[in-house]
Design an enzyme around this catalytic site. Structure first.
Site, PDB file in Angstrom:
ATOM      1  N   ARG A  51       3.376   9.533  -1.184  1.00 14.09           N
ATOM      2  CA  ARG A  51       4.934   8.246  -1.060  1.00 14.09           C
ATOM      3  C   ARG A  51       5.037   6.570  -1.337  1.00 14.09           C
ATOM      4  O   ARG A  51       5.303   6.151  -1.470  1.00 14.09           O
ATOM      5  CB  ARG A  51       5.766   9.276  -0.288  1.00 14.09           C
ATOM      6  CG  ARG A  51       6.221  10.077  -0.181  1.00 14.09           C
ATOM      7  CD  ARG A  51       6.275  10.421   0.624  1.00 14.09           C
ATOM      8  NE  ARG A  51       5.156  11.318   0.941  1.00 14.09           N
ATOM      9  CZ  ARG A  51       5.203  12.788   0.356  1.00 14.09           C
ATOM     10  NH1 ARG A  51       5.727  13.184  -0.535  1.00 14.09           N
ATOM     11  NH2 ARG A  51       3.840  13.826   0.879  1.00 14.09           N
ATOM     12  N   THR A  52       3.635   6.490  -0.083  1.00 17.94           N
ATOM     13  CA  THR A  52       3.189   5.032   0.146  1.00 17.94           C
ATOM     14  C   THR A  52       3.042   4.482  -1.047  1.00 17.94           C
ATOM     15  O   THR A  52       3.913   3.588  -0.895  1.00 17.94           O
ATOM     16  CB  THR A  52       2.476   4.740   1.554  1.00 17.94           C
ATOM     17  OG1 THR A  52       2.847   5.704   1.904  1.00 17.94           O
ATOM     18  CG2 THR A  52       2.436   4.010   1.797  1.00 17.94           C
ATOM     19  N   LYS A  80     -20.401   0.963  -1.958  1.00 17.55           N
ATOM     20  CA  LYS A  80     -21.572   0.661  -2.177  1.00 17.55           C
ATOM     21  C   LYS A  80     -22.058  -0.216  -1.125  1.00 17.55           C
ATOM     22  O   LYS A  80     -22.941  -1.072  -0.922  1.00 17.55           O
ATOM     23  CB  LYS A  80     -21.196  -0.720  -3.832  1.00 17.55           C
ATOM     24  CG  LYS A  80     -20.994  -0.437  -5.511  1.00 17.55           C
ATOM     25  CD  LYS A  80     -21.266  -1.764  -6.010  1.00 17.55           C
ATOM     26  CE  LYS A  80     -20.830  -0.801  -7.065  1.00 17.55           C
ATOM     27  NZ  LYS A  80     -20.484  -2.183  -7.993  1.00 17.55           N
ATOM     28  N   ARG A 101      -4.330   1.143   3.237  1.00 10.09           N
ATOM     29  CA  ARG A 101      -4.466   2.225   3.734  1.00 10.09           C
ATOM     30  C   ARG A 101      -5.403   2.426   3.306  1.00 10.09           C
ATOM     31  O   ARG A 101      -6.195   2.202   2.688  1.00 10.09           O
ATOM     32  CB  ARG A 101      -3.554   2.593   3.349  1.00 10.09           C
ATOM     33  CG  ARG A 101      -3.829   4.682   3.615  1.00 10.09           C
ATOM     34  CD  ARG A 101      -3.194   5.843   3.241  1.00 10.09           C
ATOM     35  NE  ARG A 101      -2.003   5.278   3.827  1.00 10.09           N
ATOM     36  CZ  ARG A 101      -0.798   6.676   3.956  1.00 10.09           C
ATOM     37  NH1 ARG A 101      -1.172   7.590   2.858  1.00 10.09           N
ATOM     38  NH2 ARG A 101       0.272   6.237   3.985  1.00 10.09           N
ATOM     39  N   HIS A 129       1.989   2.400  11.026  1.00 10.98           N
ATOM     40  CA  HIS A 129       1.919   2.648  10.194  1.00 10.98           C
ATOM     41  C   HIS A 129       3.463   1.770  10.017  1.00 10.98           C
ATOM     42  O   HIS A 129       4.896   2.682   9.687  1.00 10.98           O
ATOM     43  CB  HIS A 129       2.320   4.802   9.110  1.00 10.98           C
ATOM     44  CG  HIS A 129       2.718   4.406   8.299  1.00 10.98           C
ATOM     45  ND1 HIS A 129       3.106   3.479   7.301  1.00 10.98           N
ATOM     46  CD2 HIS A 129       2.445   5.712   7.343  1.00 10.98           C
ATOM     47  CE1 HIS A 129       2.933   4.404   5.348  1.00 10.98           C
ATOM     48  NE2 HIS A 129       2.502   4.781   5.926  1.00 10.98           N
TER      49      HIS A 129
HETATM   50  C1  NCD Z   1       1.991  10.008   6.731  1.00 11.23           C
HETATM   51  C2  NCD Z   1       0.738   9.042   6.740  1.00 11.23           C
HETATM   52  O1  NCD Z   1       0.082   8.745   5.252  1.00 11.23           O
HETATM   53  O2  NCD Z   1       0.987   9.169   7.887  1.00 11.23           O
HETATM   54  N1  NCD Z   1       1.764   9.953   5.413  1.00 11.23           N
HETATM   55  C3  NCD Z   1       3.713   8.683   4.700  1.00 11.23           C
HETATM   56  O3  NCD Z   1       3.154   7.767   4.542  1.00 11.23           O
HETATM   57  N2  NCD Z   1       5.151   9.213   4.816  1.00 11.23           N
HETATM   58  C4  NCD Z   1       2.362  10.970   6.952  1.00 11.23           C
HETATM   59  C5  NCD Z   1       1.473  12.094   7.139  1.00 11.23           C
HETATM   60  O4  NCD Z   1       0.116  12.080   6.531  1.00 11.23           O
HETATM   61  O5  NCD Z   1       1.067  13.105   7.586  1.00 11.23           O
END
Ligand code: NCD
Length: 304
Positions: A51-52, A80, A101, A129
């Site tokens: 999703r993100t 590397k 991320r 997040h």
């Molecule tokens: C979450 C995350 O990556 O922290 N997912 C997301 O981005 N919607 C929640 C999770 O991974 O449980």
């Protein structure tokens, strides 16, 4: 040039403005379809995501911009041994904005010091997040009309769940919020969040292990996955992973206008039998995330 690493990087007024912009995008998508023409988003994902990453990419495409990036550390020069600082400085030569991320807490912050372009934290380890929180806030706003006066239950892995930490941080700034923390002993909310966020803002909260007992008082129930990738041993994960499974039976005493949320992915935490219940809001969060990321990128790129 401004980055968003923590949800506290945004004031309440700025969050209100993002919500207003996102609502306008929902009502008038055509008005925004070329606003990022010629702009490039780089998605640097050193950890899995559906999703993100895809909502950031869809958001940039819907604004008329372009996207480049990678979706696993192994396909970048991190494999590397390149540092986050050097990767960020490199990508700053190619793109206008970064969504990043990383499994290490603080990595997007380090990137923001070196990129020379705005960096958005798309999840750093068990820490924060902020854009999931923006998705969550828009969902709560659209369901409840505001944030004040709500009793919000967080259930599951409150220790490692970065979405929980960020959302608590955001909600703690609104009036008359009550928090109910539902988790196994081993997965309780870290004491630094309790001290620096809940106690500091005088937010009333209770801790319990009993989901059914807590449900009747809640306006919002925020379910979370047990974060397997942050555990030191598989045995503990296996013992804790199914601590809470929300099914229709557990909702018997819930409020009729309860809003059931989950950042997704779900594993077993919410039975699919709840998906068609009008109180299920987790797929609304998915869509709201795209609109809030559109609004955020427009602000950070100083287009709005
Ligand atoms: C979450 C995350 O990556 O922290 N997912 C997301 O981005 N919607 C929640 C999770 O991974 O449980």
């Amino acid at each position: 040039m401004r980055s968003i690493i923590d949800v506290r990087d945004l004031s309440i007024e700025e969050i209100d403005e993002l919500i207003r912009i996102a609502c306008d995008i929902i009502d008038n998508p055509g008005k925004y379809s070329e606003m990022c023409h010629g702009k490039k988003l780089a998605t640097l994902f050193f950890e899995p995501s559906t999703r993100t990453r895809l909502s950031f990419e869809a958001a940039m495409y819907e604004l008329g911009g372009n996207v480049l990036g990678f979706s696993e550390a192994q396909s970048s020069s991190a494999a590397k041994g390149e540092s986050v600082a050097d990767t960020a400085r490199t990508v700053g030569c190619y793109a206008d904005i970064i969504a990043m991320r990383h499994p290490k807490e603080g990595a997007p912050y380090v990137a923001s010091l070196h990129a020379g372009i705005p960096v958005i934290n798309a999840g750093d380890g068990g820490h924060n997040h902020p854009t999931q929180t923006l998705a969550d806030l828009l969902t709560i706003y659209r369901e409840k009309g505001g944030f004040s006066g709500l009793t919000v239950g967080f259930c599951g892995d409150l220790k490692f769940g970065r979405t929980v930490h960020s959302l608590i941080n955001a909600l703690a700034r609104y009036e008359d919020i009550k928090i109910v923390l539902i988790s196994p002993e081993e997965l309780k909310l870290p004491s630094y969040v309790k001290r620096d966020v809940l106690k500091k803002n005088k937010i009333p909260y209770v801790q319990t292990t009993d989901l059914e007992d807590a449900i009747p008082q809640l306006d919002i129930l925020y379910m979370t996955r047990v974060q397997r990738e942050r555990f030191f041993n598989e045995e503990d994960y296996l013992r804790l992973k199914d601590s809470y499974i929300l099914d229709p039976k557990k909702l018997v005493n819930a409020k009729e206008d309860l809003c059931i949320m989950h950042p997704l992915p779900r594993v077993n935490e919410i039975s699919v039998a709840i998906d068609e219940d009008p109180r299920a809001c987790y797929f609304k969060q998915v869509l709201n995330g795209k609109y809030m990321r559109m609004a955020l990128m427009l602000k950070l790129l100083e287009i709005l």
